[in-house]
Design a protein around this motif. Structure first.
Motif, PDB file in Angstrom:
ATOM      1  N   GLU A 379       0.830  -1.203   0.000  1.00 43.17           N
ATOM      2  CA  GLU A 379       0.000   0.000   0.000  1.00 43.17           C
ATOM      3  C   GLU A 379       0.866   1.256   0.000  1.00 43.17           C
ATOM      4  OE1 GLU A 379      -3.805   1.900   2.414  1.00 43.17           O
ATOM      5  OE2 GLU A 379      -2.623   0.295   3.324  1.00 43.17           O
ATOM      6  N   ASP A 380       1.958   1.238   0.775  1.00 41.81           N
ATOM      7  CA  ASP A 380       2.859   2.387   0.796  1.00 41.81           C
ATOM      8  C   ASP A 380       3.472   2.629  -0.580  1.00 41.81           C
ATOM      9  OD1 ASP A 380       2.336   2.708   3.459  1.00 41.81           O
ATOM     10  OD2 ASP A 380       4.197   1.800   4.162  1.00 41.81           O
ATOM     11  N   LEU A 381       3.885   1.543  -1.235  1.00 39.57           N
ATOM     12  CA  LEU A 381       4.503   1.688  -2.557  1.00 39.57           C
ATOM     13  C   LEU A 381       3.502   2.241  -3.569  1.00 39.57           C
ATOM     14  CD1 LEU A 381       6.991   1.270  -4.307  1.00 39.57           C
ATOM     15  CD2 LEU A 381       6.275  -1.096  -4.671  1.00 39.57           C
ATOM     16  N   ILE A 382       2.259   1.806  -3.487  1.00 43.39           N
ATOM     17  CA  ILE A 382       1.221   2.331  -4.377  1.00 43.39           C
ATOM     18  C   ILE A 382       0.990   3.812  -4.112  1.00 43.39           C
ATOM     19  CG2 ILE A 382      -1.241   2.207  -4.923  1.00 43.39           C
ATOM     20  CD1 ILE A 382      -1.037  -0.823  -4.449  1.00 43.39           C
ATOM     21  N   ALA A 383       0.970   4.192  -2.835  1.00 43.48           N
ATOM     22  CA  ALA A 383       0.771   5.606  -2.494  1.00 43.48           C
ATOM     23  C   ALA A 383       1.904   6.467  -3.054  1.00 43.48           C
ATOM     24  CB  ALA A 383       0.682   5.756  -0.973  1.00 43.48           C
ATOM     25  N   GLU A 384       3.137   5.979  -2.959  1.00 41.28           N
ATOM     26  CA  GLU A 384       4.275   6.737  -3.469  1.00 41.28           C
ATOM     27  C   GLU A 384       4.244   6.809  -4.995  1.00 41.28           C
ATOM     28  OE1 GLU A 384       7.679   4.841  -1.687  1.00 41.28           O
ATOM     29  OE2 GLU A 384       6.720   4.913   0.292  1.00 41.28           O
ATOM     30  N   ALA A 385       3.849   5.698  -5.624  1.00 39.42           N
ATOM     31  CA  ALA A 385       3.731   5.708  -7.089  1.00 39.42           C
ATOM     32  C   ALA A 385       2.599   6.624  -7.538  1.00 39.42           C
ATOM     33  CB  ALA A 385       3.504   4.287  -7.602  1.00 39.42           C
ATOM     34  N   ALA A 386       1.523   6.666  -6.745  1.00 41.77           N
ATOM     35  CA  ALA A 386       0.402   7.549  -7.076  1.00 41.77           C
ATOM     36  C   ALA A 386       0.830   9.010  -7.051  1.00 41.77           C
ATOM     37  CB  ALA A 386      -0.754   7.307  -6.108  1.00 41.77           C
ATOM     38  N   LEU A 387       1.665   9.371  -6.086  1.00 37.68           N
ATOM     39  CA  LEU A 387       2.160  10.746  -6.017  1.00 37.68           C
ATOM     40  C   LEU A 387       2.984  11.087  -7.256  1.00 37.68           C
ATOM     41  CD1 LEU A 387       2.480  13.358  -4.376  1.00 37.68           C
ATOM     42  CD2 LEU A 387       4.512  12.321  -3.312  1.00 37.68           C
ATOM     43  N   ILE A 388       3.818  10.168  -7.683  1.00 37.55           N
ATOM     44  CA  ILE A 388       4.618  10.389  -8.894  1.00 37.55           C
ATOM     45  C   ILE A 388       3.711  10.544 -10.110  1.00 37.55           C
ATOM     46  CG2 ILE A 388       6.233   9.255 -10.471  1.00 37.55           C
ATOM     47  CD1 ILE A 388       7.603   8.066  -7.992  1.00 37.55           C
ATOM     48  N   ALA A 389       2.677   9.710 -10.204  1.00 41.81           N
ATOM     49  CA  ALA A 389       1.753   9.805 -11.340  1.00 41.81           C
ATOM     50  C   ALA A 389       1.052  11.159 -11.357  1.00 41.81           C
ATOM     51  CB  ALA A 389       0.730   8.672 -11.255  1.00 41.81           C
ATOM     52  N   ARG A 390       0.605  11.614 -10.196  1.00 37.19           N
ATOM     53  CA  ARG A 390      -0.086  12.918 -10.156  1.00 37.19           C
ATOM     54  C   ARG A 390       0.863  14.049 -10.523  1.00 37.19           C
ATOM     55  NH1 ARG A 390      -3.119  10.451  -5.879  1.00 37.19           N
ATOM     56  NH2 ARG A 390      -1.557  11.059  -4.343  1.00 37.19           N
ATOM     57  N   HIS A 391       2.112  13.957 -10.083  1.00 37.25           N
ATOM     58  CA  HIS A 391       3.082  14.983 -10.464  1.00 37.25           C
ATOM     59  C   HIS A 391       3.304  14.995 -11.977  1.00 37.25           C
ATOM     60  CE1 HIS A 391       5.109  15.349  -6.238  1.00 37.25           C
ATOM     61  NE2 HIS A 391       3.931  15.942  -6.309  1.00 37.25           N
ATOM     62  N   ASP A 392       3.131  13.817 -12.594  1.00 39.19           N
ATOM     63  CA  ASP A 392       3.271  13.728 -14.050  1.00 39.19           C
ATOM     64  C   ASP A 392       1.980  14.091 -14.775  1.00 39.19           C
ATOM     65  OD1 ASP A 392       5.856  12.925 -13.675  1.00 39.19           O
ATOM     66  OD2 ASP A 392       5.470  10.784 -14.017  1.00 39.19           O
ATOM     67  N   GLY A 393       0.959  14.451 -14.001  1.00 42.34           N
ATOM     68  CA  GLY A 393      -0.310  14.823 -14.600  1.00 42.34           C
ATOM     69  C   GLY A 393      -1.138  13.658 -15.070  1.00 42.34           C
ATOM     70  N   SER A 394      -0.928  12.480 -14.485  1.00 41.14           N
ATOM     71  CA  SER A 394      -1.638  11.284 -14.919  1.00 41.14           C
ATOM     72  C   SER A 394      -2.552  10.776 -13.817  1.00 41.14           C
ATOM     73  CB  SER A 394      -0.636  10.184 -15.309  1.00 41.14           C
ATOM     74  OG  SER A 394      -1.309   8.969 -15.579  1.00 41.14           O
ATOM     75  N   ALA A 395      -3.650  10.162 -14.207  1.00 40.79           N
ATOM     76  CA  ALA A 395      -4.565   9.531 -13.252  1.00 40.79           C
ATOM     77  C   ALA A 395      -4.351   8.028 -13.200  1.00 40.79           C
ATOM     78  CB  ALA A 395      -6.018   9.830 -13.631  1.00 40.79           C
ATOM     79  N   ILE A 396      -3.268   7.565 -13.846  1.00 44.37           N
ATOM     80  CA  ILE A 396      -2.967   6.143 -13.914  1.00 44.37           C
ATOM     81  C   ILE A 396      -1.544   5.907 -13.414  1.00 44.37           C
ATOM     82  CG2 ILE A 396      -2.720   4.133 -15.411  1.00 44.37           C
ATOM     83  CD1 ILE A 396      -5.566   4.992 -15.152  1.00 44.37           C
ATOM     84  N   VAL A 397      -1.387   4.921 -12.535  1.00 44.19           N
ATOM     85  CA  VAL A 397      -0.061   4.480 -12.105  1.00 44.19           C
ATOM     86  C   VAL A 397       0.456   3.482 -13.133  1.00 44.19           C
ATOM     87  CG1 VAL A 397       1.208   3.149 -10.382  1.00 44.19           C
ATOM     88  CG2 VAL A 397      -0.443   4.873  -9.649  1.00 44.19           C
ATOM     89  N   THR A 398       1.598   3.787 -13.726  1.00 48.01           N
ATOM     90  CA  THR A 398       2.215   2.905 -14.713  1.00 48.01           C
ATOM     91  C   THR A 398       3.373   2.133 -14.082  1.00 48.01           C
ATOM     92  OG1 THR A 398       3.791   4.588 -15.422  1.00 48.01           O
ATOM     93  CG2 THR A 398       1.630   4.560 -16.520  1.00 48.01           C
ATOM     94  N   ARG A 399       3.920   1.202 -14.844  1.00 50.10           N
ATOM     95  CA  ARG A 399       5.086   0.450 -14.359  1.00 50.10           C
ATOM     96  C   ARG A 399       6.242   1.387 -14.055  1.00 50.10           C
ATOM     97  NH1 ARG A 399       7.026  -5.021 -15.040  1.00 50.10           N
ATOM     98  NH2 ARG A 399       9.294  -5.075 -14.785  1.00 50.10           N
ATOM     99  N   SER A 400       6.398   2.409 -14.879  1.00 55.10           N
ATOM    100  CA  SER A 400       7.470   3.380 -14.649  1.00 55.10           C
ATOM    101  C   SER A 400       7.285   4.097 -13.313  1.00 55.10           C
ATOM    102  CB  SER A 400       7.505   4.387 -15.795  1.00 55.10           C
ATOM    103  OG  SER A 400       8.429   5.418 -15.525  1.00 55.10           O
ATOM    104  N   CYS A 401       6.048   4.422 -12.965  1.00 56.61           N
ATOM    105  CA  CYS A 401       5.778   5.087 -11.683  1.00 56.61           C
ATOM    106  C   CYS A 401       6.184   4.199 -10.510  1.00 56.61           C
ATOM    107  CB  CYS A 401       4.299   5.447 -11.566  1.00 56.61           C
ATOM    108  SG  CYS A 401       3.702   6.649 -12.767  1.00 56.61           S
ATOM    109  N   VAL A 402       5.857   2.911 -10.609  1.00 53.95           N
ATOM    110  CA  VAL A 402       6.203   1.978  -9.534  1.00 53.95           C
ATOM    111  C   VAL A 402       7.717   1.841  -9.424  1.00 53.95           C
ATOM    112  CG1 VAL A 402       5.999  -0.399  -8.723  1.00 53.95           C
ATOM    113  CG2 VAL A 402       4.035   0.730  -9.782  1.00 53.95           C
ATOM    114  N   THR A 403       8.398   1.725 -10.570  1.00 52.23           N
ATOM    115  CA  THR A 403       9.850   1.594 -10.557  1.00 52.23           C
ATOM    116  C   THR A 403      10.507   2.821  -9.954  1.00 52.23           C
ATOM    117  OG1 THR A 403       9.775   0.171 -12.523  1.00 52.23           O
ATOM    118  CG2 THR A 403      11.874   1.228 -12.007  1.00 52.23           C
TER     119      THR A 403
END
Length: 669
Positions: A379-403
């Motif tokens: 859950e923590d990793l998803i939350a951190e990836a979600a923040l990266i996605a929002r900073h990129d202007g996306s509503a989708i978490v991609t593999r790149s966001c998780v990495t």
């Protein structure tokens, strides 16, 4: 001999299915199944002692999972009763508790307040009549009937006189006939599930409040306040083990309440002080609730089981497994949890991101065919990836966001690791990643810094000489080696004896050590490296320095599984990469039985696919010896002799020389 070279498909993130979704939550996972069954058994089982201890690793969602099950368990049951404390007209310091159906407490308190107003307005002598409406309304509540008789007598005896008392007097009718609504379940639709995060004695068993009146402290039954045991009565009380372990007074009192099935409100903090006049000593309330303690295994084994009484009152162990099989059913439940966690952060994970998260769960479990049950980490990793996605202007978490989230997390906690690898790159810690050397090999260590694990190579060396002391473990000699590390050394000594001392004693001395290691070592995972160094020095045959090795050996020469394989492999890969780049010959040797544990990062897998780095597995010592020396190990003939041009033949020849010299110099008996 078995030597196997691995391809990239065998070491990367495993491809788990992501098409099916199971939204039932934590207890849909097989890691929680046994705990679910045990917890339900404890809840269903009547009698004293069938309370439960839920055990789960940190970040396994043990509390969320437990609460979800408990809420579902009570949802179809009627709400628990209300409790009130009422004035005891014959012994005012012993207020009496009364049980009322849920919702009746609020009504009863309002009716008694109306009664006091009516008493003030009623004509003298008409007070054996104002009570009738109240008594009639609650005639079905059996627990109130005796108290109503006492109330009627008191009203008759006090008729008119109470209206003139001082407002602060306990005989004031607003206080004398008050209802202390102790536990109110009017808004509840089912029995309560109460979590007490700070289980002090007062928070569990209730308190008595005091008011200052001039120089004095005053109180009465209306100032008795409920604790978590009262609020959970008729339902379930949930406590955290680590918090309860810090409250020995509350723990002893809790065991007493479970034993006697009663809740007593006492004031242990006032023990030994001057008694306060008129302080109430409330009569106890029957206790009918299940208690569930939730905690990590260390609390269960380190604190809970050290108290023999704990097993009398908590007979049910609900154990959440630290990992679970990567079956299609568990994968579907994991995907459901991923979607739930993402939805909580108002975002979604696409397919490649979901697949990577499942692979990451396998990496955390250190097993390609399992998932870790530490879902809170996910859950923590998803939350951190979600923040990266929002900073990129996306509503989708991609593999790149998780990495990127995983890389940034590692960077936040890896300063010690980076400093160690920098010291290797700069040459302060001496590690060779090319060439050959006698009596020297790259072993692999894992470091655990609480919030971060990482691997790095360590030079293992051996020096042999004429003598009869056998293998001398320098780490053990200076108390830097633990018992398991020394056990590994003794095991390799047994292997050497089995190979070379069938006809005569092994006549050699050899010291082994981990160079430039000052923090101590534990574990037997370097015993294969130690053996290679000894054999190399005895045979005067150089070993490859572009390889590193991890593995435990037994006395029969089998290479056994070790822990931390991913970190070890990645640690040597990083060393090779940072010291001028990969040469194409470098690699790591691991036990064959550790193949299933490999879940390595993409960069390393890409290097393996391109032939710039290699990973081998071995099942026997002889395969590792052949790979590191480039020479045949040698098979003994019928008389036990090894070929002269083999590694073991050269070792045997050197040992024969040592033995001959010793015999020549020892005086005849």
């Amino acid at each position: 001999m078995t030597l196997r070279k691995l391809d990239a498909a065998a070491i990367g993130y495993p491809p788990h299915p992501i098409d099916s979704v199971d939204d039932r939550g934590y207890f849909a996972l097989s890691s929680h199944k046994r705990a679910r069954e045990a917890l339900r058994f404890g809840l269903d089982m009547p009698g004293i002692g069938f309370n439960s201890f839920v055990i789960g690793e940190d970040r396994s969602g043990r509390m969320d999972a437990t609460l979800a099950l408990l809420q579902g368990y009570v949802s179809a049951r009627p709400p628990a009763d209300d409790w009130v404390y009422l004035n005891n007209f014959t012994m005012s310091h012993r207020p009496a508790p009364c049980r009322l159906p849920a919702g009746h407490g609020v009504r009863f308190r309002a009716c008694m307040a109306d009664l006091v107003d009516a008493l003030r307005d009623a004509a003298p002598g008409r007070a054996s009549a104002v009570l009738d409406r109240v008594i009639e309304e609650f005639s079905a509540v059996e627990s109130l009937q005796l108290w109503f008789e006492s109330l009627r007598r008191d009203v008759s005896e006090q008729d008119g006189r109470l209206l003139c008392v001082e407002p602060d007097s306990p005989d004031n009718p607003e206080r004398r006939y008050a209802v202390n609504l102790f536990v109110d379940n009017a808004d509840q639709r089912c029995p309560p599930v109460v979590v007490e995060p700070n289980p002090t004695y007062g928070n569990l068993f209730g308190t008595i409040e005091y008011a200052r009146l001039g120089p004095n402290l005053v109180t009465d039954f209306t100032r008795i306040r409920a604790g978590a045991l009262h609020r959970a009565n008729g339902g379930i009380l949930v406590l955290r083990a680590e918090a309860l372990s810090r409250q020995p007074v509350a723990w002893e009192a809790l065991k007493g309440a479970l034993r006697d099935r009663k809740i007593r409100i006492e004031e242990p903090h006032r023990t030994g002080t001057i008694p306060i006049a008129s302080a109430p000593r409330p009569l106890s309330i029957p206790f009918d609730a299940k208690v569930v303690i939730v905690g990590a295994p260390r609390w269960y084994h380190g604190w809970f089981l050290n108290d023999p009484e704990s097993r009398i009152y908590f007979k049910v162990k609900a154990d959440i497994c630290e990992d679970l099989g990567a079956t299609p059913e568990n994968a579907a439940a994991y995907v459901g949890m991923i979607r739930r966690f993402a939805a909580a952060h108002r975002i979604a994970c696409d397919g490649p991101a979901t697949a990577l998260l499942l692979g990451t769960a396998s990496r955390w479990a250190e097993h390609r065919q399992k998932f870790s049950s530490q879902l809170e980490l996910l859950e923590d990793l998803i939350a951190e990836a979600a923040l990266i996605a929002r900073h990129d202007g996306s509503a989708i978490v991609t593999r790149s966001c998780v990495t990127r989230a995983a890389d940034e997390r590692r960077r936040r906690v890896s300063q010690v690791e980076d400093r160690l690898h920098r010291s290797i790159t700069e040459g302060q810690v001496m590690i060779s990643t090319d060439g050959h050397a006698v009596g020297q090999v790259n072993g692999l260590l894992v470091f655990n810094r609480t919030d971060h694990q990482y691997g790095a190579p360590c030079r293992v060396t051996a020096r042999s000489w004429i003598g009869r002391r056998g293998v001398i473990n320098i780490e053990r000699q200076v108390d830097l080696g633990g018992p398991i590390q020394h056990k590994g050394v003794l095991g390799l000594h047994g292997y050497l004896a089995g190979c070379f001392a069938r006809a005569a004693p092994v006549s050699f001395s050899a010291s082994i050590t981990f160079e430039q290691n000052y923090g101590g070592v534990e574990g037997d995972s370097a015993s294969l490296a130690e053996l290679l160094a000894i054999l190399s020095d005895l045979a005067a045959i150089p070993l490859r320095q572009d390889l590193a090795v991890t593995g435990s050996i037994n006395q029969r020469g089998d290479v056994q599984a070790v822990s931390g394989t991913n970190h070890k492999v990645e640690g040597f890969f990083r060393t090779c990469r940072d010291r001028g780049g990969l040469t194409g010959s470098q690699g790591v040797v691991i036990p064959e039985s550790n193949l299933v544990n490999l879940v390595l990062h993409d960069e390393l897998c890409e290097a393996v696919a391109a032939g710039r780095f290699h990973i081998w597995t071995v099942a026997r010592v002889e395969a590792a010896v052949a790979l590191f020396t480039g020479l045949p190990t040698g098979e003994p003939n019928d008389s036990g002799r090894y070929p002269e041009d083999s590694v073991y033949g050269r070792v045997a020849a050197r040992l024969a020389v040592f033995d001959r010299i010793l015999l020549e110099r020892e005086p005849a008996v």
